[in-house]
Design a protein around this motif. Structure first.
Motif, PDB file in Angstrom:
ATOM      1  N   ASP A 213      15.608   2.666  -2.984  1.00  0.00           N
ATOM      2  CA  ASP A 213      15.866   2.129  -1.642  1.00  0.00           C
ATOM      3  C   ASP A 213      14.680   2.313  -0.703  1.00  0.00           C
ATOM      4  OD1 ASP A 213      18.379   1.409  -2.495  1.00  0.00           O
ATOM      5  OD2 ASP A 213      19.384   3.179  -1.661  1.00  0.00           O
ATOM      6  N   ASN A 214      13.733   3.178  -1.095  1.00  0.00           N
ATOM      7  CA  ASN A 214      12.565   3.423  -0.243  1.00  0.00           C
ATOM      8  C   ASN A 214      11.599   2.250  -0.206  1.00  0.00           C
ATOM      9  OD1 ASN A 214      13.332   6.081   0.448  1.00  0.00           O
ATOM     10  ND2 ASN A 214      12.489   6.877  -1.464  1.00  0.00           N
ATOM     11  N   ILE A 215      11.763   1.292  -1.105  1.00  0.00           N
ATOM     12  CA  ILE A 215      10.812   0.195  -1.182  1.00  0.00           C
ATOM     13  C   ILE A 215      10.800  -0.640   0.100  1.00  0.00           C
ATOM     14  CG2 ILE A 215      12.379  -1.492  -2.234  1.00  0.00           C
ATOM     15  CD1 ILE A 215       8.665  -0.912  -3.142  1.00  0.00           C
ATOM     16  N   THR A 216      11.954  -0.747   0.771  1.00  0.00           N
ATOM     17  CA  THR A 216      12.011  -1.548   1.997  1.00  0.00           C
ATOM     18  C   THR A 216      11.150  -0.934   3.098  1.00  0.00           C
ATOM     19  OG1 THR A 216      14.246  -2.297   1.457  1.00  0.00           O
ATOM     20  CG2 THR A 216      13.533  -2.518   3.746  1.00  0.00           C
ATOM     21  N   GLY A 217      11.316   0.359   3.315  1.00  0.00           N
ATOM     22  CA  GLY A 217      10.504   1.044   4.318  1.00  0.00           C
ATOM     23  C   GLY A 217       9.031   1.021   3.955  1.00  0.00           C
ATOM     24  N   PHE A 218       8.744   1.148   2.655  1.00  0.00           N
ATOM     25  CA  PHE A 218       7.354   1.076   2.200  1.00  0.00           C
ATOM     26  C   PHE A 218       6.728  -0.256   2.578  1.00  0.00           C
ATOM     27  CE2 PHE A 218       4.422  -0.554  -0.978  1.00  0.00           C
ATOM     28  CZ  PHE A 218       3.444   0.432  -0.993  1.00  0.00           C
ATOM     29  N   ARG A 219       7.407  -1.352   2.286  1.00  0.00           N
ATOM     30  CA  ARG A 219       6.841  -2.685   2.542  1.00  0.00           C
ATOM     31  C   ARG A 219       6.666  -2.946   4.031  1.00  0.00           C
ATOM     32  NH1 ARG A 219      10.475  -5.761  -2.112  1.00  0.00           N
ATOM     33  NH2 ARG A 219       9.106  -5.215  -3.859  1.00  0.00           N
ATOM     34  N   GLU A 220       7.542  -2.374   4.847  1.00  0.00           N
ATOM     35  CA  GLU A 220       7.411  -2.564   6.289  1.00  0.00           C
ATOM     36  C   GLU A 220       6.119  -1.956   6.821  1.00  0.00           C
ATOM     37  OE1 GLU A 220      10.924  -0.864   7.910  1.00  0.00           O
ATOM     38  OE2 GLU A 220      12.221  -2.565   7.383  1.00  0.00           O
ATOM     39  N   LEU A 221       5.686  -0.851   6.214  1.00  0.00           N
ATOM     40  CA  LEU A 221       4.491  -0.158   6.694  1.00  0.00           C
ATOM     41  C   LEU A 221       3.225  -0.534   5.923  1.00  0.00           C
ATOM     42  CD1 LEU A 221       5.777   3.481   7.330  1.00  0.00           C
ATOM     43  CD2 LEU A 221       4.765   1.957   9.017  1.00  0.00           C
ATOM     44  N   PHE A 222       3.345  -0.598   4.592  1.00  0.00           N
ATOM     45  CA  PHE A 222       2.159  -0.761   3.753  1.00  0.00           C
ATOM     46  C   PHE A 222       1.927  -2.208   3.309  1.00  0.00           C
ATOM     47  CE2 PHE A 222       3.395   3.653   3.413  1.00  0.00           C
ATOM     48  CZ  PHE A 222       2.195   4.337   3.410  1.00  0.00           C
ATOM     49  N   GLY A 223       2.971  -3.040   3.340  1.00  0.00           N
ATOM     50  CA  GLY A 223       2.835  -4.422   2.897  1.00  0.00           C
ATOM     51  C   GLY A 223       3.507  -4.650   1.558  1.00  0.00           C
ATOM     52  N   ASP A 224       3.364  -5.858   1.061  1.00  0.00           N
ATOM     53  CA  ASP A 224       4.030  -6.283  -0.176  1.00  0.00           C
ATOM     54  C   ASP A 224       3.164  -5.940  -1.378  1.00  0.00           C
ATOM     55  OD1 ASP A 224       5.423  -7.455  -2.201  1.00  0.00           O
ATOM     56  OD2 ASP A 224       5.418  -9.473  -1.357  1.00  0.00           O
ATOM     57  N   GLU A 225       3.617  -4.985  -2.165  1.00  0.00           N
ATOM     58  CA  GLU A 225       2.861  -4.546  -3.344  1.00  0.00           C
ATOM     59  C   GLU A 225       2.846  -5.580  -4.457  1.00  0.00           C
ATOM     60  OE1 GLU A 225       6.896  -4.031  -4.775  1.00  0.00           O
ATOM     61  OE2 GLU A 225       5.925  -3.784  -2.815  1.00  0.00           O
ATOM     62  N   GLN A 226       3.623  -6.657  -4.308  1.00  0.00           N
ATOM     63  CA  GLN A 226       3.664  -7.701  -5.334  1.00  0.00           C
ATOM     64  C   GLN A 226       2.460  -8.642  -5.257  1.00  0.00           C
ATOM     65  OE1 GLN A 226       8.132  -8.933  -5.975  1.00  0.00           O
ATOM     66  NE2 GLN A 226       7.847  -8.413  -3.817  1.00  0.00           N
ATOM     67  N   LEU A 227       1.609  -8.476  -4.239  1.00  0.00           N
ATOM     68  CA  LEU A 227       0.368  -9.233  -4.159  1.00  0.00           C
ATOM     69  C   LEU A 227      -0.489  -8.931  -5.384  1.00  0.00           C
ATOM     70  CD1 LEU A 227      -0.523  -8.603  -0.403  1.00  0.00           C
ATOM     71  CD2 LEU A 227       0.378 -10.724  -1.395  1.00  0.00           C
ATOM     72  N   ASP A 228      -1.197  -9.929  -5.885  1.00  0.00           N
ATOM     73  CA  ASP A 228      -2.006  -9.770  -7.091  1.00  0.00           C
ATOM     74  C   ASP A 228      -3.077  -8.689  -6.882  1.00  0.00           C
ATOM     75  OD1 ASP A 228      -4.387 -10.389  -8.942  1.00  0.00           O
ATOM     76  OD2 ASP A 228      -2.763 -11.627  -9.787  1.00  0.00           O
ATOM     77  N   TYR A 229      -2.976  -7.611  -7.656  1.00  0.00           N
ATOM     78  CA  TYR A 229      -3.869  -6.465  -7.465  1.00  0.00           C
ATOM     79  C   TYR A 229      -5.306  -6.795  -7.869  1.00  0.00           C
ATOM     80  CZ  TYR A 229      -5.904  -1.815  -7.908  1.00  0.00           C
ATOM     81  OH  TYR A 229      -6.718  -0.725  -7.784  1.00  0.00           O
ATOM     82  N   THR A 230      -5.472  -7.500  -8.981  1.00  0.00           N
ATOM     83  CA  THR A 230      -6.821  -7.810  -9.469  1.00  0.00           C
ATOM     84  C   THR A 230      -7.584  -8.673  -8.472  1.00  0.00           C
ATOM     85  OG1 THR A 230      -6.064  -7.680 -11.767  1.00  0.00           O
ATOM     86  CG2 THR A 230      -8.136  -8.832 -11.359  1.00  0.00           C
ATOM     87  N   ILE A 231      -6.917  -9.669  -7.928  1.00  0.00           N
ATOM     88  CA  ILE A 231      -7.553 -10.529  -6.923  1.00  0.00           C
ATOM     89  C   ILE A 231      -7.917  -9.721  -5.680  1.00  0.00           C
ATOM     90  CG2 ILE A 231      -7.167 -12.466  -5.350  1.00  0.00           C
ATOM     91  CD1 ILE A 231      -5.497 -13.790  -7.523  1.00  0.00           C
ATOM     92  N   ALA A 232      -6.987  -8.867  -5.247  1.00  0.00           N
ATOM     93  CA  ALA A 232      -7.240  -8.036  -4.057  1.00  0.00           C
ATOM     94  C   ALA A 232      -8.439  -7.117  -4.274  1.00  0.00           C
ATOM     95  CB  ALA A 232      -5.994  -7.223  -3.719  1.00  0.00           C
ATOM     96  N   LEU A 233      -8.529  -6.522  -5.466  1.00  0.00           N
ATOM     97  CA  LEU A 233      -9.639  -5.612  -5.766  1.00  0.00           C
ATOM     98  C   LEU A 233     -10.962  -6.363  -5.800  1.00  0.00           C
ATOM     99  CD1 LEU A 233     -10.047  -2.586  -6.447  1.00  0.00           C
ATOM    100  CD2 LEU A 233      -9.997  -3.227  -8.864  1.00  0.00           C
ATOM    101  N   ASN A 234     -10.971  -7.534  -6.425  1.00  0.00           N
ATOM    102  CA  ASN A 234     -12.192  -8.335  -6.475  1.00  0.00           C
ATOM    103  C   ASN A 234     -12.628  -8.759  -5.076  1.00  0.00           C
ATOM    104  OD1 ASN A 234     -12.429  -8.190  -9.267  1.00  0.00           O
ATOM    105  ND2 ASN A 234     -11.262 -10.069  -9.610  1.00  0.00           N
ATOM    106  N   ASN A 235     -11.667  -9.127  -4.241  1.00  0.00           N
ATOM    107  CA  ASN A 235     -11.997  -9.510  -2.864  1.00  0.00           C
ATOM    108  C   ASN A 235     -12.645  -8.357  -2.116  1.00  0.00           C
ATOM    109  OD1 ASN A 235     -11.016 -12.095  -3.189  1.00  0.00           O
ATOM    110  ND2 ASN A 235      -9.000 -11.652  -2.320  1.00  0.00           N
ATOM    111  N   TYR A 236     -12.127  -7.156  -2.330  1.00  0.00           N
ATOM    112  CA  TYR A 236     -12.671  -5.978  -1.642  1.00  0.00           C
ATOM    113  C   TYR A 236     -14.117  -5.723  -2.062  1.00  0.00           C
ATOM    114  CZ  TYR A 236     -13.379  -1.115  -0.265  1.00  0.00           C
ATOM    115  OH  TYR A 236     -13.897   0.048   0.268  1.00  0.00           O
ATOM    116  N   TYR A 237     -14.366  -5.747  -3.364  1.00  0.00           N
ATOM    117  CA  TYR A 237     -15.717  -5.441  -3.835  1.00  0.00           C
ATOM    118  C   TYR A 237     -16.703  -6.576  -3.538  1.00  0.00           C
ATOM    119  CZ  TYR A 237     -14.116  -1.196  -6.083  1.00  0.00           C
ATOM    120  OH  TYR A 237     -13.616   0.060  -6.309  1.00  0.00           O
ATOM    121  N   ASN A 238     -16.222  -7.787  -3.422  1.00  0.00           N
ATOM    122  CA  ASN A 238     -17.109  -8.908  -3.118  1.00  0.00           C
ATOM    123  C   ASN A 238     -17.355  -9.081  -1.622  1.00  0.00           C
ATOM    124  OD1 ASN A 238     -17.430  -9.649  -5.823  1.00  0.00           O
ATOM    125  ND2 ASN A 238     -15.625 -10.976  -5.810  1.00  0.00           N
ATOM    126  N   GLN A 239     -16.330  -8.778  -0.805  1.00  0.00           N
ATOM    127  CA  GLN A 239     -16.416  -9.060   0.624  1.00  0.00           C
ATOM    128  C   GLN A 239     -16.409  -7.804   1.495  1.00  0.00           C
ATOM    129  OE1 GLN A 239     -13.167 -11.771   1.460  1.00  0.00           O
ATOM    130  NE2 GLN A 239     -13.595 -12.994  -0.361  1.00  0.00           N
TER     131      GLN A 239
END
Length: 361
Positions: A213-239
């Protein structure tokens, strides 16, 4: 982390294996949360002078001297509660790896000390073969170039977490290599203990957040963890991180993905808890006001008083970290805690505190 005292009265540190005052052998007793002087009783057993109970040394204590934890005599394990979590240890045929392994084990035991004292579940592979906590300590794979015959890296080991297994690249225990990587990555802080705390955050996300049940509170603060992790990581290292990252995240790397935001925030919470306990144990006062211990377990330090709220805990942390940074600057050193906590990052720290309290209850 608190300090301890030998039977002779000498002050002891967590990593000590012998008292430099009375020359007694020392061992940490996980069941007592105490570092104790020992007396040999024969047949490989030792009497701990803090409780007069009998123990055996961890096999990594007797064989390699990279551990100082003890095993109760009625425990069938050859390894202590820390070392039995190891899945892969370094290649000990390479002499320098003993020193690096010792540093890794010291950092790991400091992590476990805090986890145990916060009463957080540490579930090993014996209890959960699929996702129990385990550690791999690996080094980059070297090979000879077929044209020049020179050694080069054929496979780089990434420090990280997967399904309960925390992997640490052995080079993180080599100070010059870690500092070189810190500067290359433009990081304000990079330590071996920091890696353990960060990767343990991923482990506890799976244990305490994912599928609960903690997932709802997590997403409210940290965001949606279902976002593609590999794309997010590549964006960080490139940009790189967003220009406004200081307003939202506790570190630049936390901006990569909600998973990394959680792990970075979790690691900072453990930094805060452990350092405040140390200050409390030494009787620190800032401008005449005591630093309280933040820890849940009342046995952790004499004169223990739990803070009334997270806000009190964080106030103590702000006072202490400001003093630590000023002391470091007086010695010509970098800031001990080179971070500024925004309101949003503070809310995330508070959420971690609430999750820890709920888990311990």
């Amino acid at each position: 982390m608190k300090t301890f005292r030998c039977h002779c009265g000498n002050v002891l540190n967590f990593e000590n294996s012998i008292c430099l005052s009375c020359n007694r052998k020392l061992g940490y007793l996980p069941d007592e949360k105490q570092l104790s002087a020992l007396e040999p009783t024969g047949k490989g057993q030792w009497q701990a002078l803090v409780n007069n109970q009998h123990y055996r040394q961890c096999k990594n204590y007797t064989d390699h001297d990279v551990c100082n934890w003890m095993v109760p005599v009625n425990d069938h394990h050859a390894y202590c509660e820390s070392c039995r979590l190891n899945h892969t240890i370094p290649n000990l045929s390479e002499t320098q790896n003993i020193t690096l392994w010792y540093r890794i084990e010291s950092a790991k035991r400091r992590l476990l000390y805090t986890l145990f004292n916060l009463n957080l579940p540490v579930i090993g592979r014996a209890e959960d073969p699929a996702k129990g906590m385990a550690f791999d300590f690996l080094q980059d794979e070297m090979g000879r170039d077929e044209f020049s015959n020179e050694l080069s890296i054929k496979k780089t080991i990434a420090t990280g977490h997967s399904d309960g297994t925390i992997t640490i690249n052995l080079l993180e225990a080599e100070h010059s290599s870690r500092e070189e990587m810190r500067e290359k990555m433009n990081e304000a802080y990079r330590t071996l203990l920091g890696h353990f705390r960060h990767e343990s955050g991923h482990y506890y996300w799976d244990r305490l957040i994912n599928g609960t049940d903690n997932i709802t509170g997590f997403r409210e603060l940290f965001g949606d963890e279902q976002l593609d992790y590999t794309i997010a990581l590549n964006n960080y290292y490139n940009q790189g991180p967003p220009e406004y990252w200081q307003n939202v995240w506790i570190s630049a790397y936390a901006s990569v993905h909600p998973w990394e935001d959680w792990a970075e925030t979790w690691a900072h919470y453990l930094h805060m808890v452990d350092t405040l306990e140390t200050a409390h144990d030494f009787g620190f006062q800032i401008h005449g006001v005591d630093i309280a211990s933040p820890n849940i377990d009342g046995q952790m330090a004499s004169g223990y008083q739990a803070p009334a709220s997270f806000d009190e805990l964080f106030t103590d942390w702000c006072r202490l970290s400001t003093a630590l940074n000023a002391l470091n600057r007086s010695m010509g050193l970098e800031d001990a805690y080179p971070f500024v906590i925004s309101i949003t990052a503070l809310d995330k720290l508070r959420y971690v505190h609430q999750i820890v309290k709920a888990a311990t209850n």
